[in-house]
Design a protein around this motif. Structure first.
Motif, PDB file in Angstrom:
ATOM      1  N   ASN A  89       0.849  -1.189   0.000  1.00 35.35           N
ATOM      2  CA  ASN A  89       0.000   0.000   0.000  1.00 35.35           C
ATOM      3  C   ASN A  89       0.889   1.245   0.000  1.00 35.35           C
ATOM      4  O   ASN A  89       2.000   1.211   0.555  1.00 35.35           O
ATOM      5  CB  ASN A  89      -0.882   0.024   1.255  1.00 35.35           C
ATOM      6  N   PRO A  90       0.405   2.352  -0.580  1.00 32.70           N
ATOM      7  CA  PRO A  90       1.223   3.574  -0.607  1.00 32.70           C
ATOM      8  C   PRO A  90       1.679   4.032   0.788  1.00 32.70           C
ATOM      9  O   PRO A  90       2.734   4.647   0.931  1.00 32.70           O
ATOM     10  CB  PRO A  90       0.287   4.612  -1.237  1.00 32.70           C
ATOM     11  N   SER A  91       0.907   3.682   1.837  1.00 32.44           N
ATOM     12  CA  SER A  91       1.274   4.097   3.206  1.00 32.44           C
ATOM     13  C   SER A  91       2.631   3.539   3.642  1.00 32.44           C
ATOM     14  O   SER A  91       3.291   4.102   4.529  1.00 32.44           O
ATOM     15  CB  SER A  91       0.198   3.645   4.197  1.00 32.44           C
ATOM     16  N   VAL A  92       3.080   2.452   3.017  1.00 31.10           N
ATOM     17  CA  VAL A  92       4.406   1.882   3.346  1.00 31.10           C
ATOM     18  C   VAL A  92       5.495   2.922   3.082  1.00 31.10           C
ATOM     19  O   VAL A  92       6.507   2.987   3.785  1.00 31.10           O
ATOM     20  CB  VAL A  92       4.668   0.579   2.551  1.00 31.10           C
ATOM     21  N   LEU A  93       5.291   3.765   2.062  1.00 28.45           N
ATOM     22  CA  LEU A  93       6.302   4.766   1.714  1.00 28.45           C
ATOM     23  C   LEU A  93       6.520   5.776   2.845  1.00 28.45           C
ATOM     24  O   LEU A  93       7.606   6.349   2.966  1.00 28.45           O
ATOM     25  CB  LEU A  93       5.911   5.493   0.421  1.00 28.45           C
ATOM     26  N   ASP A  94       5.496   5.989   3.671  1.00 34.63           N
ATOM     27  CA  ASP A  94       5.647   6.918   4.804  1.00 34.63           C
ATOM     28  C   ASP A  94       6.620   6.378   5.845  1.00 34.63           C
ATOM     29  O   ASP A  94       7.077   7.113   6.723  1.00 34.63           O
ATOM     30  CB  ASP A  94       4.280   7.180   5.470  1.00 34.63           C
ATOM     31  N   ARG A  95       6.893   5.095   5.784  1.00 37.82           N
ATOM     32  CA  ARG A  95       7.787   4.471   6.765  1.00 37.82           C
ATOM     33  C   ARG A  95       9.254   4.505   6.320  1.00 37.82           C
ATOM     34  O   ARG A  95      10.136   4.055   7.047  1.00 37.82           O
ATOM     35  CB  ARG A  95       7.393   3.000   6.961  1.00 37.82           C
ATOM     36  N   ILE A  96       9.511   4.954   5.084  1.00 36.92           N
ATOM     37  CA  ILE A  96      10.866   4.834   4.522  1.00 36.92           C
ATOM     38  C   ILE A  96      11.508   6.201   4.369  1.00 36.92           C
ATOM     39  O   ILE A  96      10.946   7.109   3.765  1.00 36.92           O
ATOM     40  CB  ILE A  96      10.820   4.128   3.144  1.00 36.92           C
ATOM     41  N   GLU A  97      12.702   6.345   4.927  1.00 39.38           N
ATOM     42  CA  GLU A  97      13.459   7.591   4.754  1.00 39.38           C
ATOM     43  C   GLU A  97      14.317   7.496   3.502  1.00 39.38           C
ATOM     44  O   GLU A  97      14.702   6.406   3.084  1.00 39.38           O
ATOM     45  CB  GLU A  97      14.385   7.805   5.964  1.00 39.38           C
ATOM     46  N   LEU A  98      14.626   8.647   2.940  1.00 39.15           N
ATOM     47  CA  LEU A  98      15.486   8.673   1.753  1.00 39.15           C
ATOM     48  C   LEU A  98      16.947   8.572   2.187  1.00 39.15           C
ATOM     49  O   LEU A  98      17.653   9.561   2.379  1.00 39.15           O
ATOM     50  CB  LEU A  98      15.249   9.960   0.954  1.00 39.15           C
ATOM     51  N   ARG A  99      17.362   7.350   2.416  1.00 41.06           N
ATOM     52  CA  ARG A  99      18.751   7.056   2.798  1.00 41.06           C
ATOM     53  C   ARG A  99      18.998   5.589   2.478  1.00 41.06           C
ATOM     54  O   ARG A  99      18.033   4.844   2.236  1.00 41.06           O
ATOM     55  CB  ARG A  99      18.971   7.326   4.293  1.00 41.06           C
ATOM     56  N   PRO A 100      20.254   5.124   2.465  1.00 36.42           N
ATOM     57  CA  PRO A 100      20.482   3.695   2.225  1.00 36.42           C
ATOM     58  C   PRO A 100      19.815   2.875   3.338  1.00 36.42           C
ATOM     59  O   PRO A 100      20.131   3.035   4.510  1.00 36.42           O
ATOM     60  CB  PRO A 100      22.007   3.558   2.265  1.00 36.42           C
ATOM     61  N   THR A 101      18.869   2.037   2.971  1.00 37.78           N
ATOM     62  CA  THR A 101      18.129   1.277   3.980  1.00 37.78           C
ATOM     63  C   THR A 101      17.574  -0.010   3.363  1.00 37.78           C
ATOM     64  O   THR A 101      17.388  -0.096   2.152  1.00 37.78           O
ATOM     65  CB  THR A 101      17.007   2.161   4.594  1.00 37.78           C
ATOM     66  N   SER A 102      17.351  -1.008   4.210  1.00 40.47           N
ATOM     67  CA  SER A 102      16.923  -2.328   3.723  1.00 40.47           C
ATOM     68  C   SER A 102      15.442  -2.559   4.019  1.00 40.47           C
ATOM     69  O   SER A 102      15.017  -2.444   5.165  1.00 40.47           O
ATOM     70  CB  SER A 102      17.763  -3.412   4.423  1.00 40.47           C
ATOM     71  N   ILE A 103      14.692  -2.898   2.977  1.00 39.31           N
ATOM     72  CA  ILE A 103      13.262  -3.155   3.178  1.00 39.31           C
ATOM     73  C   ILE A 103      13.060  -4.440   3.997  1.00 39.31           C
ATOM     74  O   ILE A 103      12.171  -4.520   4.834  1.00 39.31           O
ATOM     75  CB  ILE A 103      12.506  -3.199   1.827  1.00 39.31           C
ATOM     76  N   GLU A 104      13.947  -5.424   3.782  1.00 42.80           N
ATOM     77  CA  GLU A 104      13.795  -6.707   4.472  1.00 42.80           C
ATOM     78  C   GLU A 104      14.147  -6.606   5.959  1.00 42.80           C
ATOM     79  O   GLU A 104      13.503  -7.229   6.795  1.00 42.80           O
ATOM     80  CB  GLU A 104      14.701  -7.778   3.827  1.00 42.80           C
ATOM     81  N   LYS A 105      15.187  -5.817   6.274  1.00 37.28           N
ATOM     82  CA  LYS A 105      15.675  -5.804   7.658  1.00 37.28           C
ATOM     83  C   LYS A 105      15.121  -4.646   8.494  1.00 37.28           C
ATOM     84  O   LYS A 105      15.082  -4.732   9.715  1.00 37.28           O
ATOM     85  CB  LYS A 105      17.212  -5.741   7.660  1.00 37.28           C
ATOM     86  N   GLU A 106      14.722  -3.560   7.831  1.00 36.94           N
ATOM     87  CA  GLU A 106      14.279  -2.390   8.594  1.00 36.94           C
ATOM     88  C   GLU A 106      12.781  -2.105   8.465  1.00 36.94           C
ATOM     89  O   GLU A 106      12.131  -1.761   9.439  1.00 36.94           O
ATOM     90  CB  GLU A 106      15.084  -1.156   8.162  1.00 36.94           C
ATOM     91  N   VAL A 107      12.246  -2.234   7.259  1.00 37.73           N
ATOM     92  CA  VAL A 107      10.844  -1.822   7.038  1.00 37.73           C
ATOM     93  C   VAL A 107       9.863  -2.944   7.368  1.00 37.73           C
ATOM     94  O   VAL A 107       8.929  -2.766   8.152  1.00 37.73           O
ATOM     95  CB  VAL A 107      10.652  -1.334   5.582  1.00 37.73           C
ATOM     96  N   PHE A 108      10.081  -4.117   6.775  1.00 33.87           N
ATOM     97  CA  PHE A 108       9.128  -5.222   6.987  1.00 33.87           C
ATOM     98  C   PHE A 108       8.993  -5.644   8.458  1.00 33.87           C
ATOM     99  O   PHE A 108       7.880  -5.897   8.919  1.00 33.87           O
ATOM    100  CB  PHE A 108       9.483  -6.422   6.108  1.00 33.87           C
ATOM    101  N   PRO A 109      10.094  -5.733   9.232  1.00 34.90           N
ATOM    102  CA  PRO A 109       9.922  -6.132  10.641  1.00 34.90           C
ATOM    103  C   PRO A 109       8.999  -5.178  11.420  1.00 34.90           C
ATOM    104  O   PRO A 109       8.232  -5.612  12.274  1.00 34.90           O
ATOM    105  CB  PRO A 109      11.353  -6.106  11.196  1.00 34.90           C
ATOM    106  N   LYS A 110       9.056  -3.873  11.091  1.00 34.54           N
ATOM    107  CA  LYS A 110       8.189  -2.907  11.778  1.00 34.54           C
ATOM    108  C   LYS A 110       6.725  -3.141  11.411  1.00 34.54           C
ATOM    109  O   LYS A 110       5.835  -3.081  12.260  1.00 34.54           O
ATOM    110  CB  LYS A 110       8.596  -1.473  11.411  1.00 34.54           C
TER     111      LYS A 110
END
Length: 361
Positions: free
Chosen positions: A180-201
């Motif tokens: 969903n587009p709301s996932v984008l609100d959780r992501i900062e514009l920096r080097p980051t991992s969707i598997e290790k940082e975003v999905f666990p939250k």
């Protein structure tokens, strides 16, 4: 509907093929890897594909422009100036992905080959009402991967365990997501991992769901897996569109041959072989578990197994090429030469035997 394909890096594991083109343009089963994905996305109603890329964007875009018109799908690039991992590119492409429709969008890793069950994941996503859906696939050795621990009945993801020492499950992330587009609100514009940082939250909030991928799956980002992926792909083709495979007395198992290729007399071809456009296979040739890419020529009585022959290369008469030999673009193997696992960079001529796996520069 929109989709983002994570094209990312330099494709070092598939060198020497990626010295000629970016990894997503390397041929797989007679067409560039990325086209398998774009065609499957188009089939479920995706109208725009965004490529998240940090390497040779102009090569990718000029190549894909002709397919834009052919497939009737918009293809744009979102270019990173520094590598942003697997989540940063989503933040960077935010304006291209979000529109007033509020529709979920697909995210794919570019080197995943599967039957792309996009329709099924769309239905699954709608039914569970969470924020994100990921596809998982079962593997024999989960200790080599990050394992997704999930509730079997609902698919709700409980947690992720990186390379578990004790068995916690056998399902791993397959690199295909619907968000969903709301996932984008959780992501900062920096080097980051969707598997290790975003999905666990998202999982901690009980809004992440996983669906087991039907059919085969393979990450074809390195030669051995590429050859395995070809076998699985051809196997799937046999079940779904057997008419696309070649048959005949000189064919064993699953063989895909482009209609413009020419094959001489007395050859024995298969199993698990792809022969690309404009290839010439002369008489008495033996091919098994290999790919021969566009414009290559395999001369009389040579034998190729478990290897990849790059674009416009030549394998000489009575030559033997085996054990994961990779010929880059425009490589010429001499008559009666033997290659045991040679990795040969583009535009080379090989006149002496390669007796053990080595890189030839």
């Amino acid at each position: 509907m929109k989709a983002l394909i994570l094209v990312g890096g330099f494709g070092t594991r598939l060198r020497p093929l990626t010295l000629s083109v970016p990894k997503p343009l390397v041929d797989f089963a007679n067409k560039p890897m990325i086209l398998h994905q774009i065609e499957a996305l188009k089939a479920v109603g995706v109208t725009e594909v965004v490529l998240a890329i940090n390497y040779q964007p102009e090569v990718m875009l000029s190549f894909l422009k002709e397919y834009e018109a052919k497939l009737g799908i918009k293809i744009t690039c979102s270019q990173e100036t520094e590598p942003l991992g697997t989540a940063g590119p989503l933040a960077l492409a935010r304006d291209k992905l979000v529109d007033e429709s509020g529709e979920p969008f697909f995210v794919l890793n570019s080197d995943v080959i599967s039957e792309y069950p996009f329709k099924e994941i769309m239905e699954f996503h709608k039914a569970h009402g969470g924020e994100a859906s990921i596809m998982v696939t079962k593997v024999d050795e989960p200790s080599k991967y990050g394992v997704v621990v999930m509730e079997d009945s609902t698919g709700r993801v409980e947690r992720f365990v990186e390379k578990p020492k004790i068995f916690v499950g056998n399902k791993i992330n397959a690199g295909i997501y619907l968000l969903n587009p709301s996932v984008l609100d959780r992501i900062e514009l920096r080097p980051t991992s969707i598997e290790k940082e975003v999905f666990p939250k998202i999982a901690a909030e009980k809004k992440l769901f996983a669906m087991v991928l039907p059919g085969f799956w393979m990450d074809v980002g390195q030669p051995r897996d590429y050859i395995t992926g070809l076998r699985l792909y051809l196997d799937s083709l046999k079940k779904k569109s057997p008419e696309r495979l070649m048959t005949g007395p000189n064919i064993i198992g699953n063989v895909l041959v482009h209609e413009s290729a020419k094959i001489g007399d007395g050859c024995l071809i298969g199993p698990d072989v792809a022969i690309g456009p404009g290839c010439v296979i002369e008489s008495g040739v033996r091919l098994s578990r290999c790919t021969v890419m566009r414009g290559a020529r395999v001369k009389n009585h040579s034998c190729i197994s478990g290897s990849i022959v790059g674009w416009h290369s030549t394998v000489g008469q009575w030559a033997r090429v085996e054990n994961m030999t990779i010929l880059g673009e425009d490589v010429h193997v001499g008559d009666e030469v033997y290659s045991n696992g040679g990795v040969i960079l583009p535009h080379k001529e090989i006149k002496a035997n390669i007796l053990k796996p080595e890189i030839v520069m």
